[in-house]
Design a protein around this motif. Structure first.
Motif, PDB file in Angstrom:
ATOM      1  N   LEU A 276      17.987  -0.508  90.544  1.00 17.29           N
ATOM      2  CA  LEU A 276      18.563  -1.759  90.057  1.00 17.29           C
ATOM      3  C   LEU A 276      20.084  -1.659  89.941  1.00 17.29           C
ATOM      4  CD1 LEU A 276      15.906  -2.574  87.326  1.00 17.29           C
ATOM      5  CD2 LEU A 276      16.478  -4.081  89.248  1.00 17.29           C
ATOM      6  N   HIS A 277      20.571  -0.536  89.451  1.00 13.17           N
ATOM      7  CA  HIS A 277      22.010  -0.333  89.319  1.00 13.17           C
ATOM      8  C   HIS A 277      22.685  -0.365  90.668  1.00 13.17           C
ATOM      9  CE1 HIS A 277      25.584   2.447  88.586  1.00 13.17           C
ATOM     10  NE2 HIS A 277      25.829   1.395  87.841  1.00 13.17           N
ATOM     11  N   ARG A 278      22.096   0.309  91.634  1.00 19.75           N
ATOM     12  CA  ARG A 278      22.686   0.313  92.986  1.00 19.75           C
ATOM     13  C   ARG A 278      22.675  -1.076  93.585  1.00 19.75           C
ATOM     14  NH1 ARG A 278      19.685   5.953  94.778  1.00 19.75           N
ATOM     15  NH2 ARG A 278      21.291   7.357  93.947  1.00 19.75           N
ATOM     16  N   ALA A 279      21.571  -1.793  93.399  1.00 16.87           N
ATOM     17  CA  ALA A 279      21.495  -3.144  93.949  1.00 16.87           C
ATOM     18  C   ALA A 279      22.498  -4.082  93.279  1.00 16.87           C
ATOM     19  CB  ALA A 279      20.076  -3.682  93.771  1.00 16.87           C
ATOM     20  N   ALA A 280      22.672  -3.924  91.968  1.00 20.50           N
ATOM     21  CA  ALA A 280      23.614  -4.779  91.236  1.00 20.50           C
ATOM     22  C   ALA A 280      25.049  -4.543  91.671  1.00 20.50           C
ATOM     23  CB  ALA A 280      23.475  -4.537  89.733  1.00 20.50           C
TER      24      ALA A 280
END
Length: 311
Positions: A304-308
């Motif tokens: 999720l962090h990478r996608a955000a």
């Protein structure tokens, strides 16, 4: 203090769907994460219920989830599960993101189940699903199972008839033939998914057909269970990790205490299912029991962090 990227529930739903979350978990297991070596969950009794502390570290990140389980909340119109997830850079342990912990749990728990379903159920025909529960996990599991398998029918079993009708109605809006049902419907099921707060068995395990798969996710307490000893004893049993299951999984610990099974009754863990050549038995039911583990939260939080950061 360094600015923390905050990821709320709505953002999570936009960034990562159930199929992608399932792939994330498979990827970290293929990358060598050993669920047996994952840190144990710490449970702290508090006046409102229970605080759960779940730390983990793997690869480029570390993190910890603080989850609250407040049994009295639903009566006040509040969620039973609360919490936050703090994601840290693995090299410096510098906080990099703060995520909605309850929403993270609602995403990763169905993804764990879907990963097991992917390896334990046939993919050559639509499956008949019996789904126990009408809360957020039941909705999440419906979506996650639909992401990995075609469903011939969804039968919803719930204590609250209104809730069961509502979930069956929702299933129809996303393309599944669905209706409310009763516990006896497990006799014709290909897949049974239990995501409830029950502390006693939900159905007669003798009814489950050989070759059917049962997934139970609702409890992480040694004395609480959703399935009976008869089912567990006749099933080929899989877990996230033997270490966690033998600490927390009442579905296995109660039959063990009764003498119905031995500790070595567990056929394999999730990493062995994903990485190994083992073919599940077709002559017995398959039973997957999860209790929820910190490495799962970390894997999905990192994704999720990478996608955000890329949007």
């Amino acid at each position: 203090m360094t600015h923390l990227l905050q990821i709320d529930a709505a953002t999570m739903a936009r960034l990562l769907g159930p199929a992608a979350a399932t792939d994330v978990l498979a990827d970290v297991l293929r990358a060598g994460l050993d669920p047996e070596a994952a840190p144990a969950r710490t449970a702290v009794p508090v006046p409102a219920g229970e605080l759960l502390l779940m730390p983990a570290a793997f690869g480029s990140h570390a993190g910890v989830k603080i989850a609250g389980v407040a049994p009295g909340n639903p009566a006040a119109g509040l969620p039973r599960i609360t919490g936050s997830y703090l994601l840290l850079d693995g090299d410096s342990l510098r906080p990099v993101a703060l995520l909605d912990g309850a929403a993270l749990t609602e995403l990763r728990t169905p993804a764990v189940s879907a990963l097991a379903v992917r390896h334990l159920t046939p993919d050559d025909r639509p499956l008949r699903l019996v789904l126990f529960g009408t809360g957020p996990q039941a909705y999440g599991h419906l979506e996650a199972v639909l992401a990995v398998r075609e469903l011939a029918e969804v039968i919803v079993v719930g204590r609250n008839p209104v809730g069961a009708r509502a979930l069956a109605g929702y299933a129809r809006t996303i393309g599944a033939l669905a209706r409310p049902g009763t516990p006896d419907d497990v006799g014709r099921a290909d897949l049974v998914v239990c995501c409830t707060t029950a502390r006693e068995p939900l159905f007669d395990g003798a009814l489950v057909a050989p070759g059917a798969t049962v997934v139970a996710v609702g409890s992480h307490e040694p004395t609480a269970r959703e399935t009976d000893s008869a089912l567990v004893a006749r099933s080929e049993v899989y877990v996230e990790a033997r270490s966690a299951a033998l600490r927390e999984a009442g579905d296995l610990l109660v039959p063990t205490a009764e003498g119905a099974i031995e500790e070595n009754h567990i056929a394999g863990n999730l990493a062995e299912l994903v990485n190994g050549p083992r073919v599940p038995s077709s002559g017995r039911p398959r039973f997957f029991k999860s209790v929820g583990m910190a490495w799962e939260d970390l894997a999905v939080a990192v994704a999720l962090h990478r996608a955000a950061r890329t949007v």
